[in-house]
Design an enzyme around this catalytic site. Structure first.
Site, PDB file in Angstrom:
ATOM      1  N   LYS A 207       1.033  -0.818   0.735  1.00 50.23           N
ATOM      2  CA  LYS A 207      -0.221  -0.006  -0.151  1.00 50.23           C
ATOM      3  C   LYS A 207       0.805   1.497  -0.536  1.00 50.23           C
ATOM      4  O   LYS A 207       0.518   2.217  -1.073  1.00 50.23           O
ATOM      5  CB  LYS A 207      -0.580  -0.031   0.966  1.00 50.23           C
ATOM      6  CG  LYS A 207      -2.003   1.201   1.427  1.00 50.23           C
ATOM      7  CD  LYS A 207      -2.888   1.290   2.900  1.00 50.23           C
ATOM      8  CE  LYS A 207      -3.363   2.505   2.419  1.00 50.23           C
ATOM      9  NZ  LYS A 207      -4.548   2.015   3.846  1.00 50.23           N
ATOM     10  N   GLU A 213      10.649  -4.531   4.739  1.00 49.85           N
ATOM     11  CA  GLU A 213      11.010  -6.091   4.579  1.00 49.85           C
ATOM     12  C   GLU A 213      10.603  -6.048   2.813  1.00 49.85           C
ATOM     13  O   GLU A 213      11.151  -6.500   2.371  1.00 49.85           O
ATOM     14  CB  GLU A 213       9.013  -6.835   4.992  1.00 49.85           C
ATOM     15  CG  GLU A 213      10.391  -6.594   6.675  1.00 49.85           C
ATOM     16  CD  GLU A 213       8.934  -5.729   7.357  1.00 49.85           C
ATOM     17  OE1 GLU A 213       8.710  -4.532   6.585  1.00 49.85           O
ATOM     18  OE2 GLU A 213       9.060  -5.713   8.210  1.00 49.85           O
ATOM     19  N   GLY A 267      -5.051  -2.021   5.387  1.00 48.52           N
ATOM     20  CA  GLY A 267      -3.945  -3.167   4.815  1.00 48.52           C
ATOM     21  C   GLY A 267      -4.788  -4.271   5.586  1.00 48.52           C
ATOM     22  O   GLY A 267      -4.815  -5.642   3.890  1.00 48.52           O
ATOM     23  N   ARG A 268      -5.338  -4.389   5.762  1.00 47.74           N
ATOM     24  CA  ARG A 268      -5.688  -5.691   6.449  1.00 47.74           C
ATOM     25  C   ARG A 268      -7.054  -6.345   5.440  1.00 47.74           C
ATOM     26  O   ARG A 268      -7.317  -7.014   6.019  1.00 47.74           O
ATOM     27  CB  ARG A 268      -5.482  -6.421   8.483  1.00 47.74           C
ATOM     28  CG  ARG A 268      -6.037  -5.200   8.773  1.00 47.74           C
ATOM     29  CD  ARG A 268      -6.404  -4.892   9.587  1.00 47.74           C
ATOM     30  NE  ARG A 268      -6.281  -3.926  11.143  1.00 47.74           N
ATOM     31  CZ  ARG A 268      -5.499  -2.968  10.851  1.00 47.74           C
ATOM     32  NH1 ARG A 268      -4.636  -2.373  10.683  1.00 47.74           N
ATOM     33  NH2 ARG A 268      -6.633  -1.787  11.935  1.00 47.74           N
ATOM     34  N   GLU A 353      -4.717  -6.604  14.609  1.00 50.23           N
ATOM     35  CA  GLU A 353      -4.565  -5.192  14.370  1.00 50.23           C
ATOM     36  C   GLU A 353      -5.162  -3.752  14.326  1.00 50.23           C
ATOM     37  O   GLU A 353      -4.586  -2.941  14.663  1.00 50.23           O
ATOM     38  CB  GLU A 353      -3.192  -5.599  13.415  1.00 50.23           C
ATOM     39  CG  GLU A 353      -2.956  -4.224  12.939  1.00 50.23           C
ATOM     40  CD  GLU A 353      -1.838  -4.727  11.815  1.00 50.23           C
ATOM     41  OE1 GLU A 353      -0.942  -4.705  11.553  1.00 50.23           O
ATOM     42  OE2 GLU A 353      -2.603  -3.942  10.221  1.00 50.23           O
ATOM     43  N   HIS A 384      -4.328 -33.580  18.393  1.00 52.67           N
ATOM     44  CA  HIS A 384      -3.124 -34.494  18.852  1.00 52.67           C
ATOM     45  C   HIS A 384      -2.163 -33.322  18.373  1.00 52.67           C
ATOM     46  O   HIS A 384      -1.217 -34.046  18.828  1.00 52.67           O
ATOM     47  CB  HIS A 384      -2.935 -34.970  17.220  1.00 52.67           C
ATOM     48  CG  HIS A 384      -3.573 -35.917  16.894  1.00 52.67           C
ATOM     49  ND1 HIS A 384      -3.868 -37.446  17.429  1.00 52.67           N
ATOM     50  CD2 HIS A 384      -4.901 -35.606  16.116  1.00 52.67           C
ATOM     51  CE1 HIS A 384      -4.969 -37.589  16.988  1.00 52.67           C
ATOM     52  NE2 HIS A 384      -5.413 -36.786  15.745  1.00 52.67           N
ATOM     53  N   LYS A 512       9.302  -0.423  14.092  1.00 54.07           N
ATOM     54  CA  LYS A 512      10.054   0.276  12.790  1.00 54.07           C
ATOM     55  C   LYS A 512      11.163   1.397  12.818  1.00 54.07           C
ATOM     56  O   LYS A 512      11.534   0.933  12.415  1.00 54.07           O
ATOM     57  CB  LYS A 512       8.819   1.255  12.245  1.00 54.07           C
ATOM     58  CG  LYS A 512       8.043  -0.314  11.344  1.00 54.07           C
ATOM     59  CD  LYS A 512       7.292   0.410  10.112  1.00 54.07           C
ATOM     60  CE  LYS A 512       5.858  -0.498  10.207  1.00 54.07           C
ATOM     61  NZ  LYS A 512       5.271   0.398   8.785  1.00 54.07           N
TER      62      LYS A 512
HETATM   63  O1  F6P Z   1       1.968  -4.391   9.943  1.00 50.62           O
HETATM   64  C1  F6P Z   1       2.027  -2.793   9.430  1.00 50.62           C
HETATM   65  C2  F6P Z   1       0.990  -2.427   8.042  1.00 50.62           C
HETATM   66  O2  F6P Z   1       1.355  -0.857   8.141  1.00 50.62           O
HETATM   67  C3  F6P Z   1       0.004  -3.479   8.097  1.00 50.62           C
HETATM   68  O3  F6P Z   1      -0.601  -3.041   8.129  1.00 50.62           O
HETATM   69  C4  F6P Z   1      -0.332  -3.873   6.179  1.00 50.62           C
HETATM   70  O4  F6P Z   1      -0.603  -5.075   5.889  1.00 50.62           O
HETATM   71  C5  F6P Z   1       1.608  -4.165   6.240  1.00 50.62           C
HETATM   72  O5  F6P Z   1       2.069  -3.222   7.365  1.00 50.62           O
HETATM   73  C6  F6P Z   1       1.851  -3.512   5.022  1.00 50.62           C
HETATM   74  O6  F6P Z   1       2.293  -2.705   4.529  1.00 50.62           O
HETATM   75  P1  F6P Z   1       2.297  -2.629   3.037  1.00 50.62           P
HETATM   76  O7  F6P Z   1       1.051  -2.553   2.137  1.00 50.62           O
HETATM   77  O8  F6P Z   1       2.187  -0.913   3.299  1.00 50.62           O
HETATM   78  O9  F6P Z   1       3.189  -2.591   2.686  1.00 50.62           O
END
Ligand code: F6P
Length: 546
Positions: A207, A213, A267-268, A353, A384, A512
């Site tokens: 987003k 990452e 995002g979620r 979240e 199990h 972060k």
């Molecule tokens: O973990 C925080 C967060 O902002 C989530 O809400 C989101 O889904 C994720 O990081 C990834 O964010 P992006 O889509 O901006 O890379």
């Protein structure tokens, strides 16, 4: 500051009612009421919810519905659907529901019809996915695409991965979906030997297009690709999904290879947007649209059904009863469907979240416990592993059982055994097995009296452990869409009652920022004064080997 939830007459009435409810045994409630299952079950959008195995009666539910009504759940729900700025700490509307509205619907946000925008992007997704699936879209040596790699994390990973796995029987036979999320290089490193740069399509899903990452993985994938092909071939192998056109362009992805979405999609809650591109590629646009339609059917149900018949409201309210009154600290999600293996992990982000918050909208501390821990694994695997604790441990953990009645495989015997286990577990949690029953069993087996007396405490099941069971006929794009939307709206109702903002996530920020500082210290100059001795010690140990 507003009134605390615990001071409301609704809450106090529930608290008083609890004194009574704490004395109930569910097996007695069932024995006394032969139509308890009919009374405490409901159906919508292809999903059937049995909530009769909760410690509730009609009075409990009417008190819970009053709580929801007085908390303005319905007005808050309508504000969300109408595009009001309900995410007040980020000044945003919350409109993932607009992503599943049918073509021709209208919803104005800042004077723009967002439904038209949504369908314009869907049309582009349809065109693109058709070309890749049909083989018209070719890689740099003119071969068809065989592997799709979604690079993203959080909501830009969990939804695509969970849904692609869940809808595996609908997948295109040539296209293999892969997901890389972790900044840990072992993630991408494990994948690269399995794929061919000439037949791989990377989707960079982010987003913000600035998540460390994702950008790290994207740069590494790009560098890996450029070892096999010149930069001019990138457009055939890299596309992006984002709200940030500038950053996508700066990365080297052409605007025509970018699928946009909007800041009013959290995002979620984004699997319904272009973030679902890997799913649309896998199952095709018609199935993707059926997935959206299933969610839309649940949206319509949530908006129109009275709370008493409203699946998300019922799940939210029985959840609040278990969490805030019976004090359960976690919920175990038990999909009795192997293809839903990633669903508990998906719900972890969705619920934790969203509702892992400690202050109300107005900044005052929430007076009650909010989101429980969400965890789980598929049945029968969990049986199990940790079900022992669920049956006889000291904590009471409500369970959500989820099953599809008809399988999409043709193997004999499996489905009946699977469903039998699912139903048996919820029965066992509810009924338990008391000392008299245990004694009778062991007496029938001819065990000596002293052995029976010694074993009774170990072999007794307290029972009275709550669960929901969600059934669907088959796990299809449509029922999966409805299932996810059910949980989304459950989260919404709980957040509305707790008075928190379910749509921000400031809690992920501090780590972060600190990670950025520590990263520079691991390779550059350590700033010992900034840290405690533990953090300094860990940095020093890493610096010694890096
Ligand atoms: O973990 C925080 C967060 O902002 C989530 O809400 C989101 O889904 C994720 O990081 C990834 O964010 P992006 O889509 O901006 O890379």
């Amino acid at each position: 500051m507003g009134t605390s939830l615990t001071d409301t007459s609704d809450w106090q009435a529930l608290q008083q009612h609890l004194d009574n409810a704490k004395t109930w045994q569910m097996r007695d409630l069932f024995a006394r009421d032969p139509v308890r299952f009919d009374k405490f079950s409901a159906e919508a959008a292809g999903l059937f919810l049995d909530y009769s195995k909760n410690i509730v009666d009609e009075k409990t539910l009417s008190l819970l519905f009053a709580l929801a009504r007085d908390a303005q759940v319905e007005a808050k729900r309508d504000a969300m659907f109408a595009g009001k700025e309900i995410n007040r700490t980020e000044h945003r509307a919350v409109l993932h529901t607009a992503l599943r509205r049918p073509r021709g619907d209208k919803l104005l946000l800042d004077g723009k019809n967002v439904v038209a925008d949504v369908h314009a992007v869907l049309d582009r997704i349809a065109d693109f996915t058709d070309r890749v699936r049909s083989g018209a879209w070719r890689g740099f040596d003119n071969r068809e695409i065989t592997d799709i790699v979604n690079i993203g994390i959080g909501g830009s990973y969990l939804g695509p991965k969970m849904t692609c796995q869940a809808l595996r029987p609908f997948a295109h036979p040539r296209l293999k979906s892969h997901f890389v999320s972790n900044v840990d290089g072992h993630d991408l490193d494990a994948l690269l030997p399995q794929i061919d740069p000439a037949t791989t399509l990377f989707i960079i899903s982010s987003k913000t297009f600035s998540t460390s990452e994702t950008m790290t993985n994207a740069q590494s994938a790009r560098a890996w690709f450029l070892k096999s092909a010149p930069e001019a071939e990138l457009p055939k192998h890299f596309v992006a999904v984002s709200t940030q056109l500038d950053l996508v362009t700066a990365f080297g992805i052409a605007p025509e290879n970018m699928f946009p979405f909007w800041d009013w999609v959290g995002g979620r809650y984004s699997v319904w947007s272009a973030i679902g591109l890997s799913l649309a590629l896998s199952i095709g646009i018609d199935n993707f649209k059926a997935f959206l339609a299933g969610a839309h059917a649940m949206d319509t149900h949530f908006q129109t059904a009275p709370l008493e018949k409203n699946l998300p409201a019922i799940m939210a309210l029985t959840g609040i009863w278990n969490r805030n009154f019976f004090g359960s600290t976690s919920i175990s999600i038990a999909p009795y469907h192997q293809d839903l293996a990633a669903f508990p992990g998906y719900l972890q982000q969705l619920e934790m979240e969203s509702n892992g918050k400690r202050v109300q909208m107005d900044g005052a501390p929430v007076a009650v416990a909010t989101c429980p821990v969400i965890w789980g694994d598929t049945g029968t695997n969990g049986q199990h592993a940790y079900f022992q604790m669920l049956h006889q441990g000291t904590d009471i953990t409500p369970v959500d059982f989820i099953a599809a009645l008809k399988p999409l495989h043709h193997l004999e015997n499996h489905q009946v055994r699977l469903l039998a286990n699912c139903f048996a577990q919820s029965e066992a949690f509810m009924r338990g097995k008391n000392a008299d029953e245990v004694r009778a069993d062991m007496t029938a087996q001819g065990l000596p009296e002293d052995e029976i007396a010694r074993l009774i405490p170990h072999r007794t099941f307290p029972g009275n452990r709550p669960s929901n069971t969600i059934l669907m006929d088959e796990l299809t794009p449509s029922t999966l869409g409805a299932l996810i939307a059910l949980y989304e709206h459950k989260v919404f109702v709980q957040g509305a009652i707790w008075g928190i903002n379910s749509f921000d996530q400031w809690g992920v920020e501090l780590g972060k920022v600190l990670a950025k500082n520590i990263e520079t210290e691991l390779t550059g100059q350590p700033q010992a004064a900034q840290h405690d001795s533990s953090t300094n010690g860990l940095i020093a140990r890493a610096r010694a080997v890096l």
